[in-house]
Design a protein around this motif. Structure first.
Motif, PDB file in Angstrom:
ATOM      1  N   GLN A   6     -41.453  88.434  34.384  1.00  5.07           N
ATOM      2  CA  GLN A   6     -39.714  88.340  34.409  1.00  5.07           C
ATOM      3  C   GLN A   6     -39.281  89.464  34.926  1.00  5.07           C
ATOM      4  OE1 GLN A   6     -40.090  84.654  31.507  1.00  5.07           O
ATOM      5  NE2 GLN A   6     -38.208  85.443  32.033  1.00  5.07           N
ATOM      6  N   SER A   7     -37.563  89.706  35.196  1.00  3.40           N
ATOM      7  CA  SER A   7     -37.027  91.319  35.274  1.00  3.40           C
ATOM      8  C   SER A   7     -35.676  90.964  35.686  1.00  3.40           C
ATOM      9  CB  SER A   7     -37.351  92.091  36.762  1.00  3.40           C
ATOM     10  OG  SER A   7     -37.651  90.916  37.913  1.00  3.40           O
ATOM     11  N   PRO A   8     -34.848  91.284  35.478  1.00  5.75           N
ATOM     12  CA  PRO A   8     -35.171  93.003  34.140  1.00  5.75           C
ATOM     13  C   PRO A   8     -35.915  91.960  32.561  1.00  5.75           C
ATOM     14  CG  PRO A   8     -32.770  92.638  33.720  1.00  5.75           C
ATOM     15  CD  PRO A   8     -33.353  91.289  35.043  1.00  5.75           C
ATOM     16  N   GLN A   9     -36.700  93.307  32.313  1.00  7.55           N
ATOM     17  CA  GLN A   9     -36.438  92.873  30.728  1.00  7.55           C
ATOM     18  C   GLN A   9     -35.559  93.173  29.592  1.00  7.55           C
ATOM     19  OE1 GLN A   9     -39.668  95.962  29.245  1.00  7.55           O
ATOM     20  NE2 GLN A   9     -40.372  94.696  27.975  1.00  7.55           N
ATOM     21  N   PHE A  10     -34.418  94.012  30.232  1.00  9.34           N
ATOM     22  CA  PHE A  10     -33.376  93.586  28.930  1.00  9.34           C
ATOM     23  C   PHE A  10     -32.621  93.849  30.354  1.00  9.34           C
ATOM     24  CE2 PHE A  10     -35.352  94.825  25.307  1.00  9.34           C
ATOM     25  CZ  PHE A  10     -37.282  94.946  25.381  1.00  9.34           C
ATOM     26  N   LEU A  11     -31.601  92.982  29.808  1.00  6.65           N
ATOM     27  CA  LEU A  11     -30.084  93.234  30.265  1.00  6.65           C
ATOM     28  C   LEU A  11     -29.039  93.362  29.782  1.00  6.65           C
ATOM     29  CD1 LEU A  11     -28.637  93.310  33.486  1.00  6.65           C
ATOM     30  CD2 LEU A  11     -28.907  90.676  33.105  1.00  6.65           C
ATOM     31  N   SER A  12     -27.941  94.678  29.242  1.00  3.88           N
ATOM     32  CA  SER A  12     -26.599  94.196  28.290  1.00  3.88           C
ATOM     33  C   SER A  12     -24.933  94.236  29.737  1.00  3.88           C
ATOM     34  CB  SER A  12     -26.983  95.414  27.560  1.00  3.88           C
ATOM     35  OG  SER A  12     -25.979  95.390  27.008  1.00  3.88           O
ATOM     36  N   TYR A  22     -34.967  86.986  37.302  1.00  4.89           N
ATOM     37  CA  TYR A  22     -35.843  86.581  37.869  1.00  4.89           C
ATOM     38  C   TYR A  22     -37.335  85.989  37.118  1.00  4.89           C
ATOM     39  CZ  TYR A  22     -32.727  88.761  41.318  1.00  4.89           C
ATOM     40  OH  TYR A  22     -31.560  88.736  42.254  1.00  4.89           O
ATOM     41  N   CYS A  23     -38.416  85.589  38.508  1.00  7.99           N
ATOM     42  CA  CYS A  23     -39.022  85.052  37.342  1.00  7.99           C
ATOM     43  C   CYS A  23     -40.366  84.985  38.401  1.00  7.99           C
ATOM     44  CB  CYS A  23     -39.297  83.756  36.764  1.00  7.99           C
ATOM     45  SG  CYS A  23     -40.505  82.740  35.871  1.00  7.99           S
ATOM     46  N   ASN A  24     -41.476  85.978  38.605  1.00  5.63           N
ATOM     47  CA  ASN A  24     -42.346  85.654  39.561  1.00  5.63           C
ATOM     48  C   ASN A  24     -43.964  85.474  39.762  1.00  5.63           C
ATOM     49  OD1 ASN A  24     -39.640  86.836  42.406  1.00  5.63           O
ATOM     50  ND2 ASN A  24     -39.277  88.087  40.728  1.00  5.63           N
ATOM     51  N   SER A  25     -44.644  85.077  40.097  1.00  5.18           N
ATOM     52  CA  SER A  25     -45.755  84.993  40.143  1.00  5.18           C
ATOM     53  C   SER A  25     -47.183  85.049  41.493  1.00  5.18           C
ATOM     54  CB  SER A  25     -45.858  83.894  39.589  1.00  5.18           C
ATOM     55  OG  SER A  25     -48.053  83.410  39.756  1.00  5.18           O
ATOM     56  N   SER A  26     -47.149  84.867  41.960  1.00  2.11           N
ATOM     57  CA  SER A  26     -48.609  85.075  43.111  1.00  2.11           C
ATOM     58  C   SER A  26     -49.010  83.485  43.176  1.00  2.11           C
ATOM     59  CB  SER A  26     -49.731  86.086  43.641  1.00  2.11           C
ATOM     60  OG  SER A  26     -50.460  86.161  41.378  1.00  2.11           O
ATOM     61  N   SER A  27     -48.909  82.708  41.894  1.00  2.00           N
ATOM     62  CA  SER A  27     -49.631  81.814  41.662  1.00  2.00           C
ATOM     63  C   SER A  27     -48.497  80.567  42.460  1.00  2.00           C
ATOM     64  CB  SER A  27     -49.610  81.040  40.433  1.00  2.00           C
ATOM     65  OG  SER A  27     -50.747  81.738  39.727  1.00  2.00           O
ATOM     66  N   VAL A  28     -48.779  79.327  42.733  1.00  2.00           N
ATOM     67  CA  VAL A  28     -47.851  78.237  43.187  1.00  2.00           C
ATOM     68  C   VAL A  28     -48.276  77.074  41.536  1.00  2.00           C
ATOM     69  CG1 VAL A  28     -47.837  75.948  44.527  1.00  2.00           C
ATOM     70  CG2 VAL A  28     -48.760  77.900  45.551  1.00  2.00           C
ATOM     71  N   PHE A  29     -46.663  76.859  41.164  1.00  2.00           N
ATOM     72  CA  PHE A  29     -46.759  76.226  40.504  1.00  2.00           C
ATOM     73  C   PHE A  29     -45.950  74.838  40.540  1.00  2.00           C
ATOM     74  CE2 PHE A  29     -47.422  78.908  37.236  1.00  2.00           C
ATOM     75  CZ  PHE A  29     -46.703  80.424  37.728  1.00  2.00           C
ATOM     76  N   SER A  30     -46.536  73.625  40.103  1.00  2.00           N
ATOM     77  CA  SER A  30     -46.119  72.287  40.324  1.00  2.00           C
ATOM     78  C   SER A  30     -44.765  71.828  39.493  1.00  2.00           C
ATOM     79  CB  SER A  30     -46.873  71.185  39.685  1.00  2.00           C
ATOM     80  OG  SER A  30     -47.078  71.677  38.304  1.00  2.00           O
ATOM     81  N   ASP A  67     -38.595  78.576  47.721  1.00  2.00           N
ATOM     82  CA  ASP A  67     -39.473  77.385  48.975  1.00  2.00           C
ATOM     83  C   ASP A  67     -41.107  77.420  48.182  1.00  2.00           C
ATOM     84  OD1 ASP A  67     -37.483  78.718  51.855  1.00  2.00           O
ATOM     85  OD2 ASP A  67     -36.997  77.547  49.919  1.00  2.00           O
ATOM     86  N   ALA A  68     -41.816  78.233  47.858  1.00  2.00           N
ATOM     87  CA  ALA A  68     -43.404  78.219  48.099  1.00  2.00           C
ATOM     88  C   ALA A  68     -43.598  77.976  46.446  1.00  2.00           C
ATOM     89  CB  ALA A  68     -44.413  80.153  48.664  1.00  2.00           C
ATOM     90  N   ARG A  69     -42.420  78.275  46.022  1.00  2.00           N
ATOM     91  CA  ARG A  69     -42.867  77.379  44.112  1.00  2.00           C
ATOM     92  C   ARG A  69     -43.801  78.470  43.986  1.00  2.00           C
ATOM     93  NH1 ARG A  69     -45.749  72.701  43.662  1.00  2.00           N
ATOM     94  NH2 ARG A  69     -46.257  72.662  46.113  1.00  2.00           N
ATOM     95  N   LYS A  70     -43.101  79.754  43.658  1.00  2.00           N
ATOM     96  CA  LYS A  70     -44.056  81.086  43.312  1.00  2.00           C
ATOM     97  C   LYS A  70     -43.322  81.674  42.247  1.00  2.00           C
ATOM     98  CE  LYS A  70     -48.329  81.467  46.542  1.00  2.00           C
ATOM     99  NZ  LYS A  70     -48.352  82.728  47.459  1.00  2.00           N
ATOM    100  N   ASP A  71     -41.227  81.402  42.160  1.00  2.00           N
ATOM    101  CA  ASP A  71     -40.903  82.089  41.715  1.00  2.00           C
ATOM    102  C   ASP A  71     -39.479  81.161  41.506  1.00  2.00           C
ATOM    103  OD1 ASP A  71     -40.775  83.063  45.005  1.00  2.00           O
ATOM    104  OD2 ASP A  71     -38.381  82.408  44.379  1.00  2.00           O
ATOM    105  N   SER A  72     -38.444  82.302  40.761  1.00  2.00           N
ATOM    106  CA  SER A  72     -37.803  81.387  40.648  1.00  2.00           C
ATOM    107  C   SER A  72     -36.809  81.964  40.133  1.00  2.00           C
ATOM    108  CB  SER A  72     -37.697  80.493  39.603  1.00  2.00           C
ATOM    109  OG  SER A  72     -36.651  79.652  38.940  1.00  2.00           O
ATOM    110  N   SER A  73     -35.286  81.671  40.171  1.00  2.00           N
ATOM    111  CA  SER A  73     -34.236  82.723  39.964  1.00  2.00           C
ATOM    112  C   SER A  73     -33.373  81.768  38.745  1.00  2.00           C
ATOM    113  CB  SER A  73     -33.567  83.540  40.272  1.00  2.00           C
ATOM    114  OG  SER A  73     -32.951  82.349  41.220  1.00  2.00           O
TER     115      SER A  73
END
Lengths: 111, 113
Positions: A6-12, A22-30, A67-73
């Protein structure tokens, strides 16, 4: 090992500003969930997304699943002080399985 | 409608002791998962119980064990406590149909001294 970054770690930010986390991964999630957690409390579910490219809106919060179900915002419009908290994303590989959490984005909205 | 309830809310234990944490899931939920959340980190999966059996387990040692009762409530037991076991322990329940996210309890704050 499924890893959610997840990024950023801190936000003010100041009240009224817009922000995206943001939330990013190399895995595909259901499915992927976003939670908000306040100090000393458990996470509270905000939304679940299941379809690639899906966009969901919850008042001033807009969630998008890649689109690839690996990341989200998560986009917040006109942030308010009440939006302050730890925002966690979590992904599930299968419907019966565990959810893997990221370490979250700590958001502080200043008046 | 009560959500997930956990007890106790806070606990202080000494190294080497044993602890039992309790959880009642949300009404209508039959699957219970336990998570450990260290300060500044996201929750880490310990294990999941369904139909009174451990169904999945995370990367935690055998010192961590659990139980689920016929009424779906659950216990988490930790033996031979270490300082590093200090954390917020979260119980989460879910519906039996599909997976649309967890309902979490407020957690038990365990401090090992």
């Amino acid at each position: 090992t499924q890893l959610l970054e997840q990024s950023p770690q801190f936000l003010s930010i100041q009240e009224g500003e817009n922000l995206t986390v943001y939330c990013n991964s190399s895995s595909v999630f259901s499915s992927l969930q976003w939670y908000r957690q306040e100090p000393g409390e458990g996470p509270v579910l905000l939304v679940t997304v299941v379809t690639g490219g899906e966009v969901k809106k919850l008042k001033r919060l807009t969630f998008q699943f890649g689109d690839a179900r690996k990341d989200s915002s998560l986009h917040i419009t006109a942030a308010q002080t009440g939006d302050t908290g730890l925002y966690l994303c979590a992904g599930a590989i299968t419907n019966a399985g565990k959810s893997t959490f990221g370490d979250g984005t700590t958001l502080t909205v200043k008046p | 409608d009560a959500g997930v309830t956990q007890s106790p809310t806070h606990l202080i234990k000494t190294r080497g002791q044993q602890v039992t944490l309790r959880c009642s899931p949300k009404s209508g939920h039959d699957t219970v998962s336990w998570y450990q959340q260290a300060l500044g980190q996201g929750p880490q999966f310990i294990f999941q119980y369904y139909e009174e059996e451990e169904r999945q387990r995370g990367n935690f040692p055998d010192r961590f064990s659990g139980h689920q009762f016929p009424n779906y409530s659950s216990e988490l037991n930790v033996n031979a406590l270490l300082l590093g076991d200090s954390a917020l322990y979260l119980c989460a329940s879910r519906t039996p149909q599909g997976f649309y996210g967890y309902t979490f309890g407020s957690g038990t704050r365990l401090t090992v001294v």
